[in-house]
Scaffold this motif. Structure first.
Motif, short mmCIF file in Angstrom:
data_model
loop_
_atom_site.label_atom_id
_atom_site.label_comp_id
_atom_site.label_asym_id
_atom_site.label_seq_id
_atom_site.Cartn_x
_atom_site.Cartn_y
_atom_site.Cartn_z
N ILE A 126 0.84 -1.20 0.00
CA ILE A 126 0.00 0.00 0.00
C ILE A 126 0.87 1.25 0.00
O ILE A 126 0.62 2.21 -0.74
N GLU A 128 3.79 1.57 -1.19
CA GLU A 128 4.43 1.71 -2.50
C GLU A 128 3.49 2.40 -3.49
O GLU A 128 3.92 3.24 -4.28
N VAL A 129 2.20 2.05 -3.44
CA VAL A 129 1.24 2.69 -4.33
C VAL A 129 1.11 4.17 -4.00
O VAL A 129 1.07 5.02 -4.90
N TYR A 130 1.05 4.50 -2.71
CA TYR A 130 0.98 5.91 -2.31
C TYR A 130 2.22 6.67 -2.76
O TYR A 130 2.14 7.81 -3.23
N ASN A 132 4.13 6.07 -5.32
CA ASN A 132 4.07 6.29 -6.77
C ASN A 132 3.00 7.30 -7.14
O ASN A 132 3.12 8.00 -8.15
N MET A 133 1.93 7.38 -6.35
CA MET A 133 0.86 8.34 -6.62
C MET A 133 1.31 9.76 -6.27
O MET A 133 1.05 10.71 -7.02
N PHE A 238 -7.00 4.35 -7.17
CA PHE A 238 -5.83 3.94 -6.40
C PHE A 238 -5.36 2.54 -6.79
O PHE A 238 -4.18 2.32 -7.04
N PHE A 239 -6.30 1.60 -6.84
CA PHE A 239 -5.90 0.23 -7.11
C PHE A 239 -5.55 -0.01 -8.57
O PHE A 239 -4.86 -0.99 -8.89
N LEU A 241 -3.54 1.95 -9.99
CA LEU A 241 -2.15 2.38 -10.04
C LEU A 241 -1.17 1.22 -9.84
O LEU A 241 -0.02 1.30 -10.27
N GLN A 242 -1.64 0.14 -9.18
CA GLN A 242 -0.74 -0.96 -8.91
C GLN A 242 -0.63 -1.93 -10.09
O GLN A 242 0.19 -2.84 -10.08
N LYS A 243 -1.46 -1.73 -11.10
CA LYS A 243 -1.49 -2.67 -12.23
C LYS A 243 -0.35 -2.38 -13.20
O LYS A 243 0.12 -1.26 -13.31
#
Length: 243
Positions: A126, A128-130, A132-133, A238-239, A241-243
């Motif tokens: 989680i 890591e996604v933040y 990158n965002m 948000f989710f 972004l992880q793809k």
């Protein structure tokens, strides 16, 4: 809104603030307290200054009123539907009691604090996604600063929408953090996931012109629907972004 394998737990608050503070709310506080107890089936009443709280036995739901506002608070909710159900009950009580005028309103505020667990995601994932965002060139920043970013704190949005003014704050958290720093009580300790995403969503409407408590109730329900949609929209973004 949430997929079946994902889970959330939330605190919901509705506050209706009166434009001209109404002393009649306190003139009838005893009758109103008894009326709420009868209608809700709750039996705990607390008077603090000008505010009256009526709660259920487990103390995780409260209806409150004073000379300047009235509303309700729900702890450890797993959805938005029960919040809307209790909003309906609250306005049914106000309408049936027939003592108060609910058209002189300064503000409606809806605040929802959510802890959301995404199935299969760790706290590090989680974060890591933040990262990158919030930091599009995170790897470049890490290279120049000669270190690895391990957390980015919270992400805040202030926005205007057709539903009203919205303050939206979100960030990664462990269950221990959210229980101690945000919720501050044990209602949330039994949540079975130890990591997730924190959301604090505050929606307010001002300068209201309403001619009935029915319209006030409808506006409150619409505001809850809007919060749920905004949360769902952020999660979808948000989710992805992880793809």
């Amino acid at each position: 809104m949430a997929k079946k394998q994902d889970h959330l737990i939330a605190r919901h608050i509705l506050e209706v603030r009166l434009k001209n503070r109404s002393l009649s709310f306190m003139d009838y506080k005893g009758e109103m307290g008894d009326f709420i107890i009868k209608k809700m089936g709750w039996n705990k009443l607390k008077l603090t200054g000008s505010r009256v709280d009526i709660t259920n036995d487990s103390l995780d739901k409260v209806v409150f009123f004073s000379w300047e506002n009235f509303g309700l608070q729900i702890e450890a909710s797993e959805n938005f539907d029960d919040f809307k159900t209790y909003i309906n009950k609250l306005f049914e009580i106000v309408e049936e009691f027939k003592r108060y005028q609910t058209t002189d309103i300064a503000r409606i505020g809806i605040k929802t604090s959510v802890f959301y667990h995404k199935n299969g995601m760790s706290l590090d994932g989680i974060k890591e996604v933040y990262k990158n965002m919030m930091l599009k060139n995170a790897s470049e920043i890490e290279s120049k600063m000669e270190g690895k970013i391990i957390d980015t704190g919270v992400f805040a949005i202030d926005m205007e929408s057709d539903a009203g003014h919205v303050n939206f704050t979100t960030g990664p958290m462990s269950k221990e953090e959210i229980v101690s720093k945000i919720f501050g009580n044990d209602y949330y300790s039994n949540f079975k996931y130890d990591n997730g995403i924190y959301f604090d969503i505050d929606l307010s409407q001002k300068e209201l012109k309403l001619d009935s408590s029915q319209k006030l109730k409808e506006l409150a329900i619409e505001s809850v629907d809007s919060i749920e949609k905004k949360l769902g929209g952020f999660l979808e973004y948000f989710f992805n972004l992880q793809k």
